[in-house]
Design an enzyme around this catalytic site. Structure first.
Site, PDB file in Angstrom:
ATOM      1  N   ASP A 146      -9.766  -5.217   0.733  1.00 35.10           N
ATOM      2  CA  ASP A 146     -10.960  -5.968   1.009  1.00 35.10           C
ATOM      3  C   ASP A 146     -12.112  -5.378   1.537  1.00 35.10           C
ATOM      4  O   ASP A 146     -13.387  -5.545   1.092  1.00 35.10           O
ATOM      5  CB  ASP A 146     -10.592  -7.304   1.981  1.00 35.10           C
ATOM      6  CG  ASP A 146     -10.291  -6.615   3.492  1.00 35.10           C
ATOM      7  OD1 ASP A 146      -9.873  -5.290   3.370  1.00 35.10           O
ATOM      8  OD2 ASP A 146     -10.455  -7.327   4.375  1.00 35.10           O
TER       9      ASP A 146
ATOM     10  N   THR B 248      -3.611  -2.619  -1.601  1.00 34.96           N
ATOM     11  CA  THR B 248      -3.609  -2.507  -0.325  1.00 34.96           C
ATOM     12  C   THR B 248      -2.093  -2.656  -0.047  1.00 34.96           C
ATOM     13  O   THR B 248      -1.476  -3.591  -0.321  1.00 34.96           O
ATOM     14  CB  THR B 248      -4.302  -3.547   0.584  1.00 34.96           C
ATOM     15  OG1 THR B 248      -3.965  -3.628   1.972  1.00 34.96           O
ATOM     16  CG2 THR B 248      -4.222  -4.913   0.018  1.00 34.96           C
ATOM     17  N   ILE B 249      -1.570  -2.065   1.015  1.00 39.84           N
ATOM     18  CA  ILE B 249      -0.317  -1.990   1.372  1.00 39.84           C
ATOM     19  C   ILE B 249       0.019  -3.574   2.225  1.00 39.84           C
ATOM     20  O   ILE B 249       1.078  -3.691   2.656  1.00 39.84           O
ATOM     21  CB  ILE B 249       0.339  -0.980   2.377  1.00 39.84           C
ATOM     22  CG1 ILE B 249      -0.580  -0.588   3.496  1.00 39.84           C
ATOM     23  CG2 ILE B 249       0.498   0.472   1.598  1.00 39.84           C
ATOM     24  CD1 ILE B 249       0.409   0.185   4.714  1.00 39.84           C
ATOM     25  N   ASP B 250      -1.248  -3.740   2.800  1.00 39.55           N
ATOM     26  CA  ASP B 250      -1.189  -5.060   3.805  1.00 39.55           C
ATOM     27  C   ASP B 250      -0.713  -6.379   2.997  1.00 39.55           C
ATOM     28  O   ASP B 250      -0.375  -7.278   3.737  1.00 39.55           O
ATOM     29  CB  ASP B 250      -2.434  -5.014   4.602  1.00 39.55           C
ATOM     30  CG  ASP B 250      -2.844  -3.796   5.343  1.00 39.55           C
ATOM     31  OD1 ASP B 250      -1.888  -3.012   5.657  1.00 39.55           O
ATOM     32  OD2 ASP B 250      -4.033  -3.356   5.648  1.00 39.55           O
TER      33      ASP B 250
ATOM     34  N   ARG C 156      20.911  -0.153  22.818  1.00 40.35           N
ATOM     35  CA  ARG C 156      19.276  -0.022  23.119  1.00 40.35           C
ATOM     36  C   ARG C 156      18.513  -1.080  22.448  1.00 40.35           C
ATOM     37  O   ARG C 156      19.056  -1.706  21.144  1.00 40.35           O
ATOM     38  CB  ARG C 156      18.773   1.234  22.753  1.00 40.35           C
ATOM     39  CG  ARG C 156      18.968   2.447  23.630  1.00 40.35           C
ATOM     40  CD  ARG C 156      18.525   3.694  22.972  1.00 40.35           C
ATOM     41  NE  ARG C 156      18.582   4.747  23.981  1.00 40.35           N
ATOM     42  CZ  ARG C 156      18.447   5.922  23.649  1.00 40.35           C
ATOM     43  NH1 ARG C 156      18.469   6.544  22.396  1.00 40.35           N
ATOM     44  NH2 ARG C 156      18.717   7.005  24.736  1.00 40.35           N
TER      45      ARG C 156
ATOM     46  N   GLY D 155      -0.342  -3.225   8.674  1.00 33.49           N
ATOM     47  CA  GLY D 155      -0.698  -4.536   8.140  1.00 33.49           C
ATOM     48  C   GLY D 155      -1.890  -5.271   8.720  1.00 33.49           C
ATOM     49  O   GLY D 155      -2.256  -6.403   7.983  1.00 33.49           O
TER      50      GLY D 155
ATOM     51  N   HIS E 112       1.709   6.127   8.846  1.00 39.78           N
ATOM     52  CA  HIS E 112       1.391   6.331   7.406  1.00 39.78           C
ATOM     53  C   HIS E 112       2.523   6.849   6.641  1.00 39.78           C
ATOM     54  O   HIS E 112       2.129   6.739   5.576  1.00 39.78           O
ATOM     55  CB  HIS E 112       0.201   7.478   7.662  1.00 39.78           C
ATOM     56  CG  HIS E 112      -1.050   7.242   8.370  1.00 39.78           C
ATOM     57  ND1 HIS E 112      -1.054   6.881   9.880  1.00 39.78           N
ATOM     58  CD2 HIS E 112      -2.047   6.333   7.907  1.00 39.78           C
ATOM     59  CE1 HIS E 112      -2.200   6.508  10.248  1.00 39.78           C
ATOM     60  NE2 HIS E 112      -2.896   6.324   9.031  1.00 39.78           N
TER      61      HIS E 112
ATOM     62  N   ARG F  44       2.300   4.519   3.690  1.00 36.38           N
ATOM     63  CA  ARG F  44       1.396   4.793   2.795  1.00 36.38           C
ATOM     64  C   ARG F  44       1.676   5.815   1.838  1.00 36.38           C
ATOM     65  O   ARG F  44       0.995   5.865   0.906  1.00 36.38           O
ATOM     66  CB  ARG F  44      -0.034   4.772   3.518  1.00 36.38           C
ATOM     67  CG  ARG F  44      -0.555   3.635   4.129  1.00 36.38           C
ATOM     68  CD  ARG F  44      -2.081   3.220   4.142  1.00 36.38           C
ATOM     69  NE  ARG F  44      -2.855   4.513   4.326  1.00 36.38           N
ATOM     70  CZ  ARG F  44      -3.748   4.555   4.978  1.00 36.38           C
ATOM     71  NH1 ARG F  44      -3.973   3.744   6.070  1.00 36.38           N
ATOM     72  NH2 ARG F  44      -4.344   5.669   5.211  1.00 36.38           N
TER      73      ARG F  44
HETATM   74  O1  F6P Z   1      -5.433  -1.142   5.587  1.00 32.15           O
HETATM   75  C1  F6P Z   1      -4.234  -0.209   5.402  1.00 32.15           C
HETATM   76  C2  F6P Z   1      -3.923   0.258   6.882  1.00 32.15           C
HETATM   77  O2  F6P Z   1      -2.932   1.251   6.751  1.00 32.15           O
HETATM   78  C3  F6P Z   1      -3.531  -0.660   7.828  1.00 32.15           C
HETATM   79  O3  F6P Z   1      -2.407  -1.342   7.675  1.00 32.15           O
HETATM   80  C4  F6P Z   1      -3.497   0.180   8.948  1.00 32.15           C
HETATM   81  O4  F6P Z   1      -3.982  -0.579  10.161  1.00 32.15           O
HETATM   82  C5  F6P Z   1      -4.984   1.101   8.603  1.00 32.15           C
HETATM   83  O5  F6P Z   1      -4.929   1.088   7.188  1.00 32.15           O
HETATM   84  C6  F6P Z   1      -4.673   2.297   9.224  1.00 32.15           C
HETATM   85  O6  F6P Z   1      -5.946   3.086   8.987  1.00 32.15           O
HETATM   86  P1  F6P Z   1      -6.141   4.796   9.276  1.00 32.15           P
HETATM   87  O7  F6P Z   1      -5.583   5.333   7.965  1.00 32.15           O
HETATM   88  O8  F6P Z   1      -7.550   4.825   9.404  1.00 32.15           O
HETATM   89  O9  F6P Z   1      -5.575   5.219  10.247  1.00 32.15           O
END
Ligand code: F6P
Length: 359
Positions: A116, A138-140, A175, A183, A283, A286
């Site tokens: 977006d 987007t992974i979100d 635990r 997200g 990350h 991602r």
């Molecule tokens: O929009 C993708 C995303 O991975 C979100 O889930 C997360 O909040 C953000 O990007 C993290 O961004 P950065 O790579 O700048 O830490």
């Protein structure tokens, strides 16, 4: 035809597969393809590092690789670029310089692969006359008008595997393990990975949580002899009487969300006396190779984007409306964020399985 392609915003597994599909589909039509490095910023670089000629060779063997061969940025917005004036950092609009270079190159279209944020930028460039076709990444999974974005499936797979692993260590040590997933303002990753991974509590931005309910649920588990738990929280979840956790502010970029797992872990320990640990998947969600589902989706998006350029569907994004790819206006896709519908079957399934959603 000469088309440009760029990747913008946070990277997502599948970007390279889109670049490959765009390049091969365009070359087959006898077109020229140039990659812009680092979002739109490559257009301003005078040296050869900013733009890269994409050939069959340059996209060979990349479909399964994570990241993006073009590089990406999620700060340094071209309409609010960070520059230093008199030792002070200020935001400047450098979009006209980018438009000038775009016109100078004489490209016929730009295929912009982004989420977006990148589409908001694309939309503003489209208003200035750039011919853009968008590809939803987007992974979100928070982009409207498309049933899926590539990257999400891989992120859910990584998060589910992590949750699976947490069960055994949580049980061995009796635990509560609190795991934070990405997200932003949508709870898609938490919801899907949490249900698939048999979490005991799932907290989403869509459902402000009541700490007392979470604590009661955990205490019930322990009283019933199941002396461990896995709590999955979306980074953007917030208590019903509080706000989302954030990590400082940076000029020229969106607020950074994070810190919830650590906070929840301390709270749960304080309110229950149970031993707790927290972790942030960050990350990891991602990075790395896309799943076959994301890879295929990304290849299909890339090929469809080239067909849309051929048909002159500028200002549109390729949207997945199974079983086909259709054009939808970029401005429609960014109007409303797609969040987890509370009446969705997955949410209902979570409730039926006895998972606590914090309400
Ligand atoms: O929009 C993708 C995303 O991975 C979100 O889930 C997360 O909040 C953000 O990007 C993290 O961004 P950065 O790579 O700048 O830490």
């Amino acid at each position: 035809m000469h088309i440009l392609v760029n990747t913008g915003g946070g990277d997502a597994p599948g970007l390279n597969a889109v670049i490959r599909a765009v390049t091969l589909s365009a070359l087959r039509r006898g077109w020229k393809v140039t990659g812009i490095r680092r979002g739109y910023h490559g257009l301003l670089q005078k040296d050869s590092d900013g733009l890269v000629n994409l050939t069959r060779d340059s996209v060979r063997g990349i479909a399964h690789l994570g990241g993006t061969i073009l590089g990406t940025v999620n700060k340094g917005h071209p309409f609010e670029f960070i520059t230093e004036v008199g030792g002070k950092k200020v935001l400047t609009d450098i979009s006209d310089q980018i438009m000038e270079r775009y016109r100078q190159i004489g490209a016929d279209a730009v295929i912009a692969i982004g989420g977006d944020g990148a589409f908001r930028i694309a939309n503003r460039f489209a208003q200035k006359g750039m011919k853009i076709v968008g590809v939803p990444k987007t992974i979100d999974n928070d982009l409207s008008c498309t049933q899926a974005t590539f990257g999400f499936d891989t992120a859910v797979m990584v998060a589910t595997e992590a949750i699976d692993r947490l069960h055994t260590t949580a049980e061995s040590h009796e635990r509560v393990m609190v795991v934070e997933v990405m997200g932003r303002y949508a709870g898609w990753i938490a919801m899907h990975a949490g249900v698939a991974g048999n979490a005991h509590v799932i907290l989403l931005p869509e459902i402000p949580y009541d700490m007392a309910k979470v604590v009661a649920h955990l205490k019930r588990r322990y009283t019933n002899g199941r002396r461990y738990a896995v709590v999955v929280c979306a980074e953007g979840a917030a208590p019903k009487d509080g706000t989302m956790s954030t990590i400082g502010e940076e000029l020229g970029r969106e607020i950074r969300i994070g810190g919830l797992a650590e906070h929840l872990s301390a709270e749960i320990n304080k309110l229950t006396g149970f031993e707790t640990r927290s972790l942030v998947l960050g990350h990891l969600q991602r990075g790395g190779s896309p799943t076959h589902r994301d890879r295929l989706l990304a290849l299909r998006f890339g090929a469809a984007a080239v067909r849309m350029v051929e048909e002159g569907k500028f200002g549109h994004m390729v949207a997945y409306h199974p079983p086909t790819m259709v054009p939808v206006l970029i401005e429609d896709a960014i109007k409303v964020m797609k969040t987890v519908p509370l009446d969705s079957d997955t949410v209902q399934t979570a409730r039926d399985l006895g998972i606590c959603l914090g309400d």
